[in-house]
Design a protein around this motif. Structure first.
Motif, PDB file in Angstrom:
ATOM      1  N   SER A  25     -33.648 -34.473  -9.943  1.00 52.75           N
ATOM      2  CA  SER A  25     -34.045 -33.108 -10.316  1.00 52.75           C
ATOM      3  C   SER A  25     -33.091 -32.072  -9.735  1.00 52.75           C
ATOM      4  N   THR A  26     -32.526 -32.334  -8.559  1.00 52.58           N
ATOM      5  CA  THR A  26     -31.545 -31.408  -7.995  1.00 52.58           C
ATOM      6  C   THR A  26     -30.283 -31.387  -8.840  1.00 52.58           C
ATOM      7  N   LEU A  27     -29.833 -32.551  -9.286  1.00 57.35           N
ATOM      8  CA  LEU A  27     -28.642 -32.611 -10.141  1.00 57.35           C
ATOM      9  C   LEU A  27     -28.879 -31.883 -11.467  1.00 57.35           C
ATOM     10  N   ILE A  28     -30.019 -32.154 -12.097  1.00 57.26           N
ATOM     11  CA  ILE A  28     -30.331 -31.481 -13.362  1.00 57.26           C
ATOM     12  C   ILE A  28     -30.505 -29.979 -13.133  1.00 57.26           C
ATOM     13  N   GLY A  29     -31.165 -29.619 -12.032  1.00 58.46           N
ATOM     14  CA  GLY A  29     -31.341 -28.212 -11.720  1.00 58.46           C
ATOM     15  C   GLY A  29     -30.023 -27.502 -11.482  1.00 58.46           C
ATOM     16  N   CYS A  30     -29.056 -28.189 -10.875  1.00 59.60           N
ATOM     17  CA  CYS A  30     -27.730 -27.594 -10.673  1.00 59.60           C
ATOM     18  C   CYS A  30     -27.043 -27.332 -12.011  1.00 59.60           C
ATOM     19  N   VAL A  31     -27.180 -28.260 -12.945  1.00 59.61           N
ATOM     20  CA  VAL A  31     -26.604 -28.053 -14.282  1.00 59.61           C
ATOM     21  C   VAL A  31     -27.240 -26.833 -14.951  1.00 59.61           C
ATOM     22  N   ILE A  32     -28.571 -26.751 -14.877  1.00 58.14           N
ATOM     23  CA  ILE A  32     -29.274 -25.592 -15.445  1.00 58.14           C
ATOM     24  C   ILE A  32     -28.826 -24.310 -14.756  1.00 58.14           C
ATOM     25  N   GLY A  33     -28.730 -24.353 -13.434  1.00 61.65           N
ATOM     26  CA  GLY A  33     -28.330 -23.172 -12.688  1.00 61.65           C
ATOM     27  C   GLY A  33     -26.916 -22.722 -13.006  1.00 61.65           C
ATOM     28  N   PHE A  34     -25.989 -23.680 -13.158  1.00 61.17           N
ATOM     29  CA  PHE A  34     -24.614 -23.319 -13.492  1.00 61.17           C
ATOM     30  C   PHE A  34     -24.537 -22.697 -14.882  1.00 61.17           C
ATOM     31  N   ILE A  35     -25.274 -23.254 -15.822  1.00 63.55           N
ATOM     32  CA  ILE A  35     -25.266 -22.693 -17.179  1.00 63.55           C
ATOM     33  C   ILE A  35     -25.818 -21.260 -17.160  1.00 63.55           C
ATOM     34  N   CYS A  36     -26.953 -21.076 -16.505  1.00 61.71           N
ATOM     35  CA  CYS A  36     -27.556 -19.735 -16.448  1.00 61.71           C
ATOM     36  C   CYS A  36     -26.673 -18.761 -15.677  1.00 61.71           C
ATOM     37  N   GLY A  37     -26.097 -19.225 -14.556  1.00 58.35           N
ATOM     38  CA  GLY A  37     -25.239 -18.350 -13.763  1.00 58.35           C
ATOM     39  C   GLY A  37     -23.997 -17.920 -14.513  1.00 58.35           C
ATOM     40  N   ILE A  38     -23.396 -18.847 -15.245  1.00 58.12           N
ATOM     41  CA  ILE A  38     -22.191 -18.517 -16.030  1.00 58.12           C
ATOM     42  C   ILE A  38     -22.530 -17.564 -17.164  1.00 58.12           C
ATOM     43  N   LEU A  39     -23.647 -17.821 -17.851  1.00 60.00           N
ATOM     44  CA  LEU A  39     -24.036 -16.950 -18.964  1.00 60.00           C
ATOM     45  C   LEU A  39     -24.309 -15.524 -18.491  1.00 60.00           C
ATOM     46  N   GLN A  40     -24.834 -15.391 -17.279  1.00 57.89           N
ATOM     47  CA  GLN A  40     -25.131 -14.050 -16.765  1.00 57.89           C
ATOM     48  C   GLN A  40     -23.876 -13.279 -16.362  1.00 57.89           C
ATOM     49  N   THR A  41     -22.761 -13.969 -16.188  1.00 48.85           N
ATOM     50  CA  THR A  41     -21.540 -13.305 -15.712  1.00 48.85           C
ATOM     51  C   THR A  41     -20.470 -13.184 -16.785  1.00 48.85           C
ATOM     52  N   ILE A  42     -20.799 -13.514 -18.034  1.00 52.94           N
ATOM     53  CA  ILE A  42     -19.820 -13.327 -19.110  1.00 52.94           C
ATOM     54  C   ILE A  42     -19.612 -11.831 -19.319  1.00 52.94           C
ATOM     55  N   PRO A  43     -18.396 -11.343 -19.192  1.00 51.38           N
ATOM     56  CA  PRO A  43     -18.171  -9.893 -19.293  1.00 51.38           C
ATOM     57  C   PRO A  43     -18.174  -9.411 -20.747  1.00 51.38           C
ATOM     58  N   TYR A  44     -18.539  -8.169 -20.939  1.00 53.50           N
ATOM     59  CA  TYR A  44     -18.411  -7.530 -22.248  1.00 53.50           C
ATOM     60  C   TYR A  44     -18.198  -6.038 -22.023  1.00 53.50           C
ATOM     61  N   VAL A  45     -17.542  -5.424 -22.975  1.00 57.87           N
ATOM     62  CA  VAL A  45     -17.227  -3.994 -22.890  1.00 57.87           C
ATOM     63  C   VAL A  45     -17.718  -3.302 -24.156  1.00 57.87           C
ATOM     64  N   ARG A  46     -17.660  -1.987 -24.148  1.00 61.20           N
ATOM     65  CA  ARG A  46     -18.159  -1.224 -25.287  1.00 61.20           C
ATOM     66  C   ARG A  46     -17.361  -1.464 -26.558  1.00 61.20           C
ATOM     67  N   THR A  47     -16.113  -1.862 -26.392  1.00 58.37           N
ATOM     68  CA  THR A  47     -15.281  -2.096 -27.574  1.00 58.37           C
ATOM     69  C   THR A  47     -15.600  -3.425 -28.257  1.00 58.37           C
ATOM     70  N   ASP A  48     -16.390  -4.283 -27.609  1.00 60.74           N
ATOM     71  CA  ASP A  48     -16.781  -5.543 -28.242  1.00 60.74           C
ATOM     72  C   ASP A  48     -17.737  -5.273 -29.396  1.00 60.74           C
ATOM     73  N   SER A  49     -17.876  -6.269 -30.244  1.00 60.62           N
ATOM     74  CA  SER A  49     -18.755  -6.120 -31.403  1.00 60.62           C
ATOM     75  C   SER A  49     -20.209  -5.979 -30.964  1.00 60.62           C
ATOM     76  N   PHE A  50     -21.000  -5.348 -31.816  1.00 60.17           N
ATOM     77  CA  PHE A  50     -22.419  -5.148 -31.508  1.00 60.17           C
ATOM     78  C   PHE A  50     -23.132  -6.488 -31.356  1.00 60.17           C
ATOM     79  N   ALA A  51     -22.771  -7.458 -32.198  1.00 60.87           N
ATOM     80  CA  ALA A  51     -23.428  -8.771 -32.135  1.00 60.87           C
ATOM     81  C   ALA A  51     -23.188  -9.443 -30.785  1.00 60.87           C
ATOM     82  N   LYS A  52     -21.953  -9.364 -30.288  1.00 57.52           N
ATOM     83  CA  LYS A  52     -21.637  -9.985 -29.002  1.00 57.52           C
ATOM     84  C   LYS A  52     -22.391  -9.301 -27.877  1.00 57.52           C
TER      85      LYS A  52
END
Length: 279
Positions: free
Chosen positions: A36-63
């Protein structure tokens, strides 16, 4: 003194009769906590990476909309599973899924109980790891990302080869901490019938009524598992750090030492210097 002698005698009697039962419970606890720790680390890395994907105002509305939606969903997931006890999460998943699905989803038999316990502990661990990973990524010097982009790396390459390796080392103590917590917190899985180490203690007490001697065995077993886990995790951290001493290069084979290099003399310079000496 008589009480201590009696305690050791009771412990010896319990171990002689139920040692295999205790070891089986410890084995199940270790398997559940590790997986469960290994699976939880995978979940945590996915969520952590998704939360830090940068975007700016010039990006498309969909993104921008999609990334904001991901951050909202991730935040709800993290807050819900960090803000509620694991024992209630186990109850909601084990009994709630059959309730809301009209028994089309059931965790029947030992295999079903294993799956339910693995889901509960993994999702709970993932919620804590998501914040650890996010903090680990943010802690990396922005110059690392700027340097990676300067040499032509995209966001995926920057995260995989520059940021995440450094963030992994920074959050390694937190990963170990979550593993040790899982070793102890899996004890609440008895609520859904999972026979881990603590459930073994409850079964032995129900058969012998020797609560304190059995609890002493449980305490020593948990302490042994956490101490061994701490030792192994610290060993892994040292391995990730690499060598602790380095030899500085004294000379560089490609360049001359400062102050000993001089330009080759031109023929006219040599002739002019000889005339000055003769004059």
């Amino acid at each position: 003194m008589d009480k201590l002698v009696q305690l050791f005698s009771d412990i010896e009697g319990l171990l002689a009769k139920y040692s295999g039962f205790y070891l089986s419970g410890m084995g199940k606890t270790l398997i559940l906590a590790t997986s469960s720790t290994l699976i939880g680390c995978v979940i945590g890395f996915i969520c952590g990476i998704l939360q830090t994907i940068p975007y700016v105002r010039t990006d498309s509305f969909a993104k921008r909309f999609f990334l904001r939606l991901i951050r909202v969903v991730t935040r709800i997931y993290v807050e819900v599973f960090r803000g509620t006890p694991m024992v209630l999460q186990a109850v909601f998943i084990f009994y709630g899924l059959p309730y809301f699905s009209n028994n089309s989803v059931q965790f029947s038999g030992m295999q079903g109980i294993w799956i339910a316990a693995l889901i509960v502990v993994s999702i709970n661990t993932g919620a804590y790891m998501a914040e650890s990973v996010r903090g680990g990524i943010i802690s990396i010097d922005p110059g690392q990302t700027e340097g990676a982009k300067a040499i032509g790396m995209n966001h995926y390459q920057t995260m995989m080869y520059v940021v995440l390796p450094q963030a992994l080392r920074n959050i390694m103590p937190q990963i170990g901490n979550n593993f040790i917590i899982n070793l102890k917190d899996t004890s609440v899985m008895f609520i859904i019938g999972f026979t881990e180490f603590f459930a073994t203690h409850r079964a032995v007490v129900g058969a012998t009524f020797q609560y304190f001697p059995s609890a002493t065995i449980e305490m020593m077993g948990y302490l042994m598992m956490t101490l061994v886990a701490s030792f192994l995790l610290r060993w892994m951290e040292k391995k990730m750090d690499g060598a602790s001493s380095y030899e500085l290069v004294q000379t560089d084979a490609l360049t001359m030492t400062a102050g000993t290099y001089s330009l080759p003399k031109k023929p006219e310079d040599v002739a002019e210097r000889n005339l000055e000496r003769k004059g």
